[in-house]
Motif scaffolding. Structure first.
Motif, mmCIF file in Angstrom:
data_model
loop_
_atom_site.group_PDB
_atom_site.id
_atom_site.type_symbol
_atom_site.label_atom_id
_atom_site.label_comp_id
_atom_site.label_asym_id
_atom_site.label_seq_id
_atom_site.Cartn_x
_atom_site.Cartn_y
_atom_site.Cartn_z
ATOM 1 N N PRO A 24 0.816 -1.210 0.000
ATOM 2 C CA PRO A 24 0.000 0.000 0.000
ATOM 3 C C PRO A 24 0.855 1.267 0.000
ATOM 4 O O PRO A 24 1.883 1.345 0.664
ATOM 5 N N ARG A 26 1.331 5.148 0.914
ATOM 6 C CA ARG A 26 0.843 6.154 1.869
ATOM 7 C C ARG A 26 0.905 7.501 1.159
ATOM 8 O O ARG A 26 1.929 8.154 1.119
ATOM 9 N N ASP A 27 -0.235 7.902 0.587
ATOM 10 C CA ASP A 27 -0.269 9.087 -0.257
ATOM 11 C C ASP A 27 -1.291 10.136 0.174
ATOM 12 O O ASP A 27 -1.669 10.992 -0.602
ATOM 13 N N ALA A 37 -4.512 9.807 7.189
ATOM 14 C CA ALA A 37 -3.107 9.447 7.010
ATOM 15 C C ALA A 37 -2.679 8.427 8.071
ATOM 16 O O ALA A 37 -1.932 7.485 7.768
ATOM 17 N N GLN A 40 -3.915 5.137 7.011
ATOM 18 C CA GLN A 40 -3.057 4.577 5.967
ATOM 19 C C GLN A 40 -1.787 3.967 6.552
ATOM 20 O O GLN A 40 -1.353 2.904 6.110
ATOM 21 N N ARG A 41 -1.223 4.614 7.555
ATOM 22 C CA ARG A 41 -0.031 4.060 8.207
ATOM 23 C C ARG A 41 -0.355 2.706 8.833
ATOM 24 O O ARG A 41 0.440 1.762 8.751
ATOM 25 N N VAL A 43 -2.748 0.617 7.929
ATOM 26 C CA VAL A 43 -2.932 -0.350 6.843
ATOM 27 C C VAL A 43 -1.573 -0.861 6.378
ATOM 28 O O VAL A 43 -1.372 -2.063 6.184
ATOM 29 N N ASP A 44 -0.623 0.054 6.223
ATOM 30 C CA ASP A 44 0.724 -0.313 5.804
ATOM 31 C C ASP A 44 1.370 -1.260 6.826
ATOM 32 O O ASP A 44 1.974 -2.264 6.457
ATOM 33 N N ASP A 73 -5.265 -3.568 0.541
ATOM 34 C CA ASP A 73 -5.068 -2.695 -0.623
ATOM 35 C C ASP A 73 -6.352 -1.925 -0.938
ATOM 36 O O ASP A 73 -6.320 -0.728 -1.232
ATOM 37 N N ASN A 76 -6.892 0.771 1.643
ATOM 38 C CA ASN A 76 -5.990 1.884 1.391
ATOM 39 C C ASN A 76 -6.526 2.773 0.264
ATOM 40 O O ASN A 76 -6.497 4.002 0.367
ATOM 41 N N LEU A 79 -9.369 4.847 1.561
ATOM 42 C CA LEU A 79 -8.887 5.962 2.380
ATOM 43 C C LEU A 79 -8.440 7.122 1.494
ATOM 44 O O LEU A 79 -8.734 8.287 1.782
ATOM 45 N N LYS A 80 -7.751 6.805 0.413
ATOM 46 C CA LYS A 80 -7.326 7.842 -0.524
ATOM 47 C C LYS A 80 -8.538 8.540 -1.116
ATOM 48 O O LYS A 80 -8.589 9.774 -1.214
#
Length: 91
Positions: A24, A26-27, A37, A40-41, A43-44, A73, A76, A79-80
């Motif tokens: 994934p 992190r964007d 964010a 996302q961290r 998830v990573d 995935d 993630n 989330l974006k």
């Protein structure tokens, strides 16, 4: 027996390569969307832990770890999209 071990090794290497390619991204801006964010961290981190579990178990997890990584995935990507929707609503 040697043939089975070779196939397992090649499959494992292919899975490692695929896992690295699909990690994934992190964007999301932590400054603009700190909670998204942070998600996302997480998830990573979860993705990395699942990969570690696969490696520790020689990828023999019945396909469930791979499915979990697919779902991470997807999470993630959602989330974006949530961050982008927020950006669109606050222009």
């Amino acid at each position: 027996m040697k043939h089975i071990a070779l196939v397992a090794m090649v499959t494992g290497l292919a899975a490692i390569t695929t896992a690295a390619a699909q990690q994934p991204v992190r964007d999301v801006s932590a400054k603009r969307h700190p909670n998204i964010a942070a998600a996302q961290r997480l998830v990573d981190q979860a993705y990395k832990r699942v990969t570690a579990a696969q490696q520790a178990n020689e990828f023999d997890l019945g396909g469930h770890a791979a499915k979990a990584k697919e779902l991470l995935d997807q999470a993630n990507a959602e989330l974006k999209q949530a961050a982008e929707a927020s950006n669109d609503n606050h222009r």
